[in-house]
Design an enzyme around this catalytic site. Structure first.
Site, PDB file in Angstrom:
ATOM      1  N   ASP A 227       0.873  -1.165   0.000  1.00 54.30           N
ATOM      2  CA  ASP A 227       0.000   0.000   0.000  1.00 54.30           C
ATOM      3  C   ASP A 227       0.918   1.225   0.000  1.00 54.30           C
ATOM      4  O   ASP A 227       2.148   1.124   0.034  1.00 54.30           O
ATOM      5  CB  ASP A 227      -0.958  -0.031   1.212  1.00 54.30           C
ATOM      6  CG  ASP A 227      -2.163   0.871   0.992  1.00 54.30           C
ATOM      7  OD1 ASP A 227      -3.208   0.638   1.607  1.00 54.30           O
ATOM      8  OD2 ASP A 227      -2.060   1.809   0.164  1.00 54.30           O
TER       9      ASP A 227
HETATM   10  C1  GLC Z   1      -4.297   4.443   0.064  1.00 52.81           C
HETATM   11  C2  GLC Z   1      -5.214   3.259   0.317  1.00 52.81           C
HETATM   12  C3  GLC Z   1      -5.287   2.305  -0.837  1.00 52.81           C
HETATM   13  C4  GLC Z   1      -5.115   3.054  -2.146  1.00 52.81           C
HETATM   14  C5  GLC Z   1      -3.687   3.579  -2.169  1.00 52.81           C
HETATM   15  C6  GLC Z   1      -3.384   4.404  -3.422  1.00 52.81           C
HETATM   16  O1  GLC Z   1      -3.604   4.749   1.234  1.00 52.81           O
HETATM   17  O2  GLC Z   1      -4.995   2.496   1.490  1.00 52.81           O
HETATM   18  O3  GLC Z   1      -6.555   1.647  -0.748  1.00 52.81           O
HETATM   19  O4  GLC Z   1      -5.330   2.187  -3.241  1.00 52.81           O
HETATM   20  O5  GLC Z   1      -3.389   4.363  -1.019  1.00 52.81           O
HETATM   21  O6  GLC Z   1      -4.152   5.565  -3.439  1.00 52.81           O
END
Ligand code: GLC
Length: 731
Positions: free
Chosen positions: A271
């Site tokens: 993430d």
């Molecule tokens: C965010 C979220 C994730 C998302 C990623 C990119 O923190 O946890 O669900 O896809 O970052 O935006």
């Protein structure tokens, strides 16, 4: 070299053999596009287009996400394909969670339709719109089971139930990816967040998770398995730890389970910055160690932090990361790019700005929004309302205006403004002048004179429509709420308006289950409308005035008190079970003082404009042979004034097993249209495979014995029958 790649089918082995360590690390490094919507994530890297283009030319970037400009994507891809040594194309990703330009209801709302096929259609439409803008990878579906409504991210998923969430997970993967990953409108899906992110203690986002392996396997993994079985080839790790190990570096779940047990062939992506966050977790002493731990645990791609580009080459050179492991990960990424045809058509979708979205998408958005609405209550048949002859006062912070209609994770809305409640109602009324609109209060603050104005408007009306609930700012990532109640300013508005004695219809806007109280709970009619997207106003009007009947059912339990969370229907009985509805409360049992243990509105609950009665559950002889099947049936009669789309739900309870079992578990469901006055049979079939669970040895198991079974309109309604799963070889 670049042109050769574009022409020939990719020889990944040859390409891999020609790559430097830096280029290999670059294929494992994904960044937010410098023109990304800044609202989605905490800022980390200062936006610097020329530096990003230099990194791309140097082969240090595998893809960009959440870019908003087609020209910028095209420029970046030209740099990758024509100006880098190997010409490996970039993969453009985005958080296409519930639509792109056409905004569909938030995923939790769609889950309330109990119609996975509908979610498949909206995901397909979203993919068509994304692919036309060069986005070939979405960070969706979010498949986290969410059972604590304080957690803000439940809005992105499909609620509290494993079966329902698994069906929607698979449907959304099929929708995004379509039938051919190399097709021009295919978008790679990424079930997230692996795993048990929704089990954060206290419903506090990013917080510690400490659940047993058995619970991970029984509750949190199945939707991921359903997504992978539907063809997902990417997965995103979760921010949280489980029992002391952060998921982005959790070798047991990422390696032993994902690669070992499940043979997952796809790519694991961190993430946002979650590899670097191993330092904040106190799990890595510095970023170099964080990169090593995340990579060796099985996280293939680093999102945003740049740790892999910075440290993997030296980690391999020093022997801390085996070169073969690096090649394995790079090979998976290159294979994924090849599979979607990126080498053959790197500029696909980037050539020219697409026209407006297909018009049928707005009709789909309206249909999906209608089917997501849940009618909790409708006393004395107050709804549907007539389109004329009634003075209507639309009151509340969500009555009018463009705000708070799309819901969280709407990063790329189209040019068409969303339809507000006011616009939808005016458009439906024969005499729009019979509608007055009064804000009365802001979402989280009183407006001077607002309540007085609202009370005056209510007094002059025949019916009040109270548009209250949560704003977008109260729902989604990093938006956990300590108390899942209406903000006091809105509750005060509701009480004052209700005191006028006018019939009141509550139109709840929400991203989670809420503990409704006072005049809101006592209102004669209550509609849960979630965040419904582009067509909000039309969809609510369709249901309010009866052009469409409400058919949604709750995918989450609504509690009586905010203190009941986490509240979910598939809970264990305990040794001192809570008293059931109608039973004497007793004392020494599982309940809170002063609160009934049941939900205010249970999982699966929802009304239509008919009235459906469920007959007794017919289990035939009530014996399920070990290798056989058992038909379960019930007659449903609609003795109401209008046809109804009913969602008949099949629940079972294993009365005794070697591991304690929930008081009910959803095993199947059917949407059945029942004409007024008609009786229809709901029929299900069970086999022992439906009755399995995770044993204390952490293996799937099934045990003979007696089961209760319901065909019911919710997780707390219906009368049970029972049957026996016979042991092997007994007939
Ligand atoms: C965010 C979220 C994730 C998302 C990623 C990119 O923190 O946890 O669900 O896809 O970052 O935006």
């Amino acid at each position: 070299m670049a042109s050769q790649l574009a022409a020939a089918a990719v020889d990944i082995d040859a390409l891999l053999a020609s790559m430097t360590l830096e280029e290999k690390a670059g294929q494992l490094s994904l960044y937010a596009s410098v023109d990304a919507n800044p609202s989605a994530n905490p800022a980390h890297l200062p936006p610097d287009v020329s530096r990003q283009l230099d990194d791309i030319r140097a082969g240090r970037v595998t893809g960009l996400f959440n870019g908003t400009s087609l020209a910028a994507k095209r420029r970046a891809q030209e740099a990758a394909v024509n100006e880098s040594r190997l010409g490996i194309p970039l993969l453009f990703a985005a958080d296409v969670i519930h639509g792109l330009r056409t905004v569909f209801p938030v995923p939790l709302a769609e889950a309330a339709s109990w119609e996975p096929a509908l979610a498949e259609r909206t995901a397909r439409a979203a993919a068509v719109e994304a692919a036309r803008e060069g986005v070939r990878w979405t960070f969706a579906p979010m498949v986290d089971i969410a059972r604590d409504a304080r957690w803000g991210r439940g809005v992105e998923g499909a609620g509290e139930d494993v079966l329902l969430a698994s069906r929607f997970a698979a449907a959304r993967v099929r929708g995004f990816q379509g039938s051919d990953l190399a097709a021009a409108d295919a978008v790679l899906a990424t079930p997230k967040h692996f795993v048990a992110y929704g089990a954060a203690e206290g419903g506090l986002d990013y917080n510690t998770v400490d659940v047993s392996d058995l619970t991970v396997r029984e509750t949190y993994l199945p939707p991921f398995k359903a997504a992978f079985d539907a063809g997902a080839l990417a997965v995103m790790t979760a921010f949280n730890e489980i029992a002391g190990t952060p998921m982005t570096a959790h070798a047991r779940w990422l390696q032993d389970l994902l690669r070992g047990e499940w043979r997952f062939p796809g790519v694991v992506i961190s993430d946002y910055h979650s590899d670097a966050e191993l330092v904040a977790h106190g799990f890595a002493v510095d970023e170099r160690q964080a990169a090593k731990l995340a990579f060796l645990a099985g996280t293939d791609i680093s999102m945003e932090s740049g740790l892999y580009a910075r440290y993997l080459p030296s980690l391999v050179a020093s022997g801390e990361v085996p070169p073969a492991r690096l090649d394995e990960a790079v090979r998976r990424v290159l294979a994924l790019k090849a599979k979607i045809g990126l080498f053959e058509a790197p500029m696909r979708g980037l050539e020219s700005p697409p026209g407006p979205p297909p018009v049928e998408h707005m009709a789909l958005a309206r249909e999906a929004a209608r089917r997501s609405i849940v009618l909790l209550k409708n006393e004395r048949g107050l709804l549907p309302l007539p389109k004329s002859g009634r003075r209507l006062a639309l009151i509340g912070p969500f009555a009018g205006g463009p705000a708070d209609l799309h819901g969280p994770w709407t990063l790329f809305p189209g040019g068409t403004p969303p339809v507000s409640l006011e616009a939808g109602l005016r458009g439906a009324l024969i005499d729009p002048d019979l509608l007055t609109v009064t804000r009365g209060a802001d979402a989280e603050a009183a407006i001077p004179g607002g309540i007085d104005a609202a009370v005056r408007a209510a007094r002059e009306a025949d019916v009040v429509l109270l548009a209250i609930g949560e704003s977008e700012a109260m729902s989604g990532e990093a938006r956990s709420r300590a108390e899942i109640i209406l903000p006091p300013a809105q509750q005060a508005l509701a009480e004052a308006v209700a005191a006028t004695g006018k019939p009141m219809v509550v139109l709840l806007r929400n991203g989670r289950a809420l503990a409704l109280a006072g005049a809101v709970q006592d209102a004669p009619a209550l509609l849960v409308t979630w965040f419904l997207g582009s067509q909000t106003g039309h969809a609510v009007a369709d249901v309010l005035f009866g052009d469409a009947a409400p058919s949604g059912r709750l995918p989450v339990s609504f509690p009586q008190s905010p203190g009941q969370v986490p509240l979910y229907y598939a809970h264990k009985p305990t040794g001192r079970p809570a008293p059931r509805e109608g039973e004497a409360p007793g004392f020494y049992n599982t309940r809170y003082l002063g609160t009934r243990h049941a939900a205010l509105y249970p999982f699966g609950h929802g009304l239509g404009y008919g009235h459906v009665r469920y007959g007794p559950v017919d289990v035939g002889e009530g014996r399920l042979p070990w290798n056989g099947k058992l038909r379960i049936r019930a007659l449903l009669t609609n003795d109401g004034p209008r046809e109804q789309d009913e969602v008949a739900q099949l629940y079972v309870r294993d009365r005794s097993a070697s591991v304690t079992r929930p008081v009910r578990e959803l095993k199947d469901f059917r949407r059945i249209r029942i004409a007024a006055g008609a009786t229809v049979e709901a029929e299900f079939e069970l086999s022992r495979g439906d009755l399995g669970f995770i044993g204390s040895d952490l293996q799937p198991t099934v045990e003979p014995g007696r089961f209760d079974v319901w065909i019911a309109p919710s997780a707390e309604r219906g009368s049970a029958s029972s049957f026996e799963l016979l042991p092997p070889a007994q007939r």
